[in-house]
Design a protein around this motif. Structure first.
Motif, PDB file in Angstrom:
ATOM      1  N   VAL A   1       9.336   5.181  -6.190  1.00  0.00           N
ATOM      2  CA  VAL A   1       9.367   5.156  -7.649  1.00  0.00           C
ATOM      3  C   VAL A   1       7.957   5.272  -8.215  1.00  0.00           C
ATOM      4  O   VAL A   1       7.044   4.557  -7.786  1.00  0.00           O
ATOM      5  N   ALA A   2       7.810   6.167  -9.194  1.00  0.00           N
ATOM      6  CA  ALA A   2       6.573   6.247  -9.960  1.00  0.00           C
ATOM      7  C   ALA A   2       6.828   5.651 -11.333  1.00  0.00           C
ATOM      8  O   ALA A   2       7.776   6.037 -12.024  1.00  0.00           O
ATOM      9  N   LEU A   3       6.000   4.708 -11.730  1.00  0.00           N
ATOM     10  CA  LEU A   3       6.109   4.045 -13.022  1.00  0.00           C
ATOM     11  C   LEU A   3       5.021   4.572 -13.941  1.00  0.00           C
ATOM     12  O   LEU A   3       3.826   4.389 -13.675  1.00  0.00           O
ATOM     13  N   VAL A   4       5.423   5.232 -15.021  1.00  0.00           N
ATOM     14  CA  VAL A   4       4.466   5.795 -15.964  1.00  0.00           C
ATOM     15  C   VAL A   4       4.273   4.798 -17.105  1.00  0.00           C
ATOM     16  O   VAL A   4       5.168   4.592 -17.924  1.00  0.00           O
ATOM     17  N   GLY A   5       3.115   4.169 -17.135  1.00  0.00           N
ATOM     18  CA  GLY A   5       2.820   3.165 -18.149  1.00  0.00           C
ATOM     19  C   GLY A   5       2.846   1.764 -17.574  1.00  0.00           C
ATOM     20  O   GLY A   5       3.802   1.392 -16.873  1.00  0.00           O
ATOM     21  N   TYR A   6       1.803   0.978 -17.854  1.00  0.00           N
ATOM     22  CA  TYR A   6       1.741  -0.387 -17.354  1.00  0.00           C
ATOM     23  C   TYR A   6       1.315  -1.338 -18.461  1.00  0.00           C
ATOM     24  O   TYR A   6       0.529  -2.264 -18.274  1.00  0.00           O
ATOM     25  N   GLY A   7       1.880  -1.102 -19.657  1.00  0.00           N
ATOM     26  CA  GLY A   7       1.715  -2.036 -20.752  1.00  0.00           C
ATOM     27  C   GLY A   7       2.781  -3.113 -20.671  1.00  0.00           C
ATOM     28  O   GLY A   7       3.221  -3.495 -19.585  1.00  0.00           O
ATOM     29  N   LEU A   8       3.235  -3.591 -21.822  1.00  0.00           N
ATOM     30  CA  LEU A   8       4.240  -4.653 -21.854  1.00  0.00           C
ATOM     31  C   LEU A   8       5.496  -4.259 -21.098  1.00  0.00           C
ATOM     32  O   LEU A   8       5.968  -4.977 -20.212  1.00  0.00           O
ATOM     33  N   ALA A   9       6.077  -3.103 -21.436  1.00  0.00           N
ATOM     34  CA  ALA A   9       7.333  -2.696 -20.796  1.00  0.00           C
ATOM     35  C   ALA A   9       7.158  -2.489 -19.302  1.00  0.00           C
ATOM     36  O   ALA A   9       7.986  -2.936 -18.491  1.00  0.00           O
ATOM     37  N   GLY A  10       6.088  -1.808 -18.913  1.00  0.00           N
ATOM     38  CA  GLY A  10       5.898  -1.499 -17.503  1.00  0.00           C
ATOM     39  C   GLY A  10       5.594  -2.715 -16.660  1.00  0.00           C
ATOM     40  O   GLY A  10       6.155  -2.886 -15.569  1.00  0.00           O
ATOM     41  N   SER A  11       4.708  -3.594 -17.157  1.00  0.00           N
ATOM     42  CA  SER A  11       4.263  -4.725 -16.339  1.00  0.00           C
ATOM     43  C   SER A  11       5.224  -5.898 -16.351  1.00  0.00           C
ATOM     44  O   SER A  11       5.364  -6.601 -15.342  1.00  0.00           O
ATOM     45  N   VAL A  12       5.899  -6.138 -17.495  1.00  0.00           N
ATOM     46  CA  VAL A  12       6.771  -7.307 -17.613  1.00  0.00           C
ATOM     47  C   VAL A  12       8.192  -7.011 -17.158  1.00  0.00           C
ATOM     48  O   VAL A  12       8.834  -7.839 -16.507  1.00  0.00           O
ATOM     49  N   PHE A  13       8.690  -5.828 -17.483  1.00  0.00           N
ATOM     50  CA  PHE A  13      10.085  -5.514 -17.172  1.00  0.00           C
ATOM     51  C   PHE A  13      10.220  -4.613 -15.945  1.00  0.00           C
ATOM     52  O   PHE A  13      10.803  -4.997 -14.933  1.00  0.00           O
ATOM     53  N   HIS A  14       9.714  -3.401 -16.037  1.00  0.00           N
ATOM     54  CA  HIS A  14      10.062  -2.389 -15.029  1.00  0.00           C
ATOM     55  C   HIS A  14       9.481  -2.676 -13.648  1.00  0.00           C
ATOM     56  O   HIS A  14      10.220  -2.661 -12.649  1.00  0.00           O
TER      57      HIS A  14
END
Length: 382
Positions: A21-34
């Motif tokens: 899995v590649a996760l694009v974005g590591y702000g609130l949504a990326g770091s806390v949820f995804h």
């Protein structure tokens, strides 16, 4: 269909191998949820995080040793054969172009809500995914909230009788704006609570009670310095006659019940938010076989008739555990061809139809009739 390098659309290189899995974005949504949910899901492996922010890279590296990094999403398309799934957790205005690029690179995609700014864009993405034979799923995690799961069970079991009115509130007390794109008044940012929290409450209403035929809304910017809507009310008339009254607000000094649902037999009232977001923010992680998403008995909702739950009316109903991990477990199964897409782009498009109608209703002061409804065409969204 466009295959990845493994020779089949959206399948890993070897049977039983984790999906990369590649996760694009590591702000609130990326770091806390995804990122936490991906890493907690059997059959998924967080392979790459896309962020150019060095502080966020350090946080991700500490939490997920061995993860790779990319400075821009374009780097992913150049090595699409090394990946099996892309998760888009970036600002709203980037969702459509990033999802489009991923699909054209032959990769299945999960997109955070709202998937797009318009229903037409969402349907365009759905058509592209179908053409390519790839999964396109929308992260509507609030379908797995503890209170929503409990309410759905009560309705299915007939405990409420025929539901007549559904009240849903996602309210906060934030008298001062925090700033950032979520509170921007620029239409291109797709900010404001209507598209943020409104995406959740509208999706839940449609899941429970089916298609909307009419929409009325009131939307205001109340806080000094705010540029986007921060206090919005949406009224939906569903095709089956149920009326949904939905409230999203950052200016609520006294919070109302999360749900108040009235039926011909009984009503259900539930206060307080699902505990999963708070747990994830605190750094807690779901672990298979261990309790997750549980809440204390004093937070359970009450079911009854003729009395207020605040004065002891009705009987407490145990709240089912919240289950955000179920979303990514379903995504993993769907990518492998062993299950259904948990949230389709067409379902998200139906919610966007309502959000667009709500925006028009609030702007023009009219009740909007949705396309396909037998009602007067005069106020149909076009």
């Amino acid at each position: 269909m466009t295959p990845n390098a493994s020779g089949a659309p959206g399948t890993p290189d070897a049977p039983g191998a984790p999906l990369r899995v590649a996760l694009v974005g590591y702000g609130l949504a990326g770091s806390v949820f995804h990122a936490p949910l991906i890493s907690a899901t059997g059959g998924l492996a967080l392979d790459t995080v896309v962020t150019s922010n060095e502080e966020r890279r350090a946080e991700a590296r500490a939490a997920y040793p061995g993860v790779r990094f990319a400075a821009a999403a374009d780097e992913l398309w150049e090595r699409a054969d090394e990946l099996d799934l892309v998760v888009v957790a970036t600002p709203n205005k980037t969702h459509v172009p990033l999802a489009t690029a991923a699909l054209k690179a032959g990769l299945p995609v999960v997109v955070d809500k709202p998937v797009a700014g318009t229903a037409a864009e969402a349907r365009g993405l759905a058509a592209l995914a179908q053409e390519r034979g790839l999964l396109l799923s929308v992260f509507q995690n609030r379908r797995w909230d503890n209170d929503f799961r409990t309410l759905a069970g009560l309705i299915d079991d007939g405990e409420l009788g025929e539901v007549q009115r559904f009240e849903s509130r996602f309210e906060r007390w934030r008298p001062r704006p925090k700033g950032g794109w979520r509170e921007s008044g620029d239409p291109e940012e797709i900010g404001g609570l209507l598209y943020d929290l409104g995406s959740h409450v509208v999706d839940q209403a449609l899941v429970l009670f089916g298609p909307a035929v009419r929409v009325y809304a009131e939307s205001d910017v109340r806080r000094p310095g705010a540029a986007a809507d921060d206090d919005t009310f949406i009224a939906i008339t569903h095709a089956n006659g149920v009326r949904s009254h939905l409230y999203v607000s950052a200016t609520t000094a006294q919070l109302g019940p999360r749900f108040r649902v009235l039926g011909s037999k009984a009503g259900y009232v539930k206060y307080g938010l699902d505990p999963q977001e708070a747990a994830l923010r605190e750094g807690l992680r779901p672990v298979a076989g261990e309790p997750w998403g549980e809440e204390a008995q004093e937070s359970w909702g009450r079911l009854g008739s003729g009395e207020s739950p605040l004065s002891g009316g009705g009987a407490p109903v145990r709240t089912l555990p919240g289950d955000y991990p179920a979303y990514y477990a379903a995504v993993a199964a769907a990518v492998r061809g062993a299950g259904d897409n948990p949230v389709t782009a067409l379902q998200a498009a139906a919610a966007l139809d309502v959000l667009e109608a709500a925006r028009r209703s609030a702007r023009e002061g009219v009740t909007v009739t949705l396309p396909g409804s037998p009602a007067d065409e005069e106020h149909t969204v076009r």
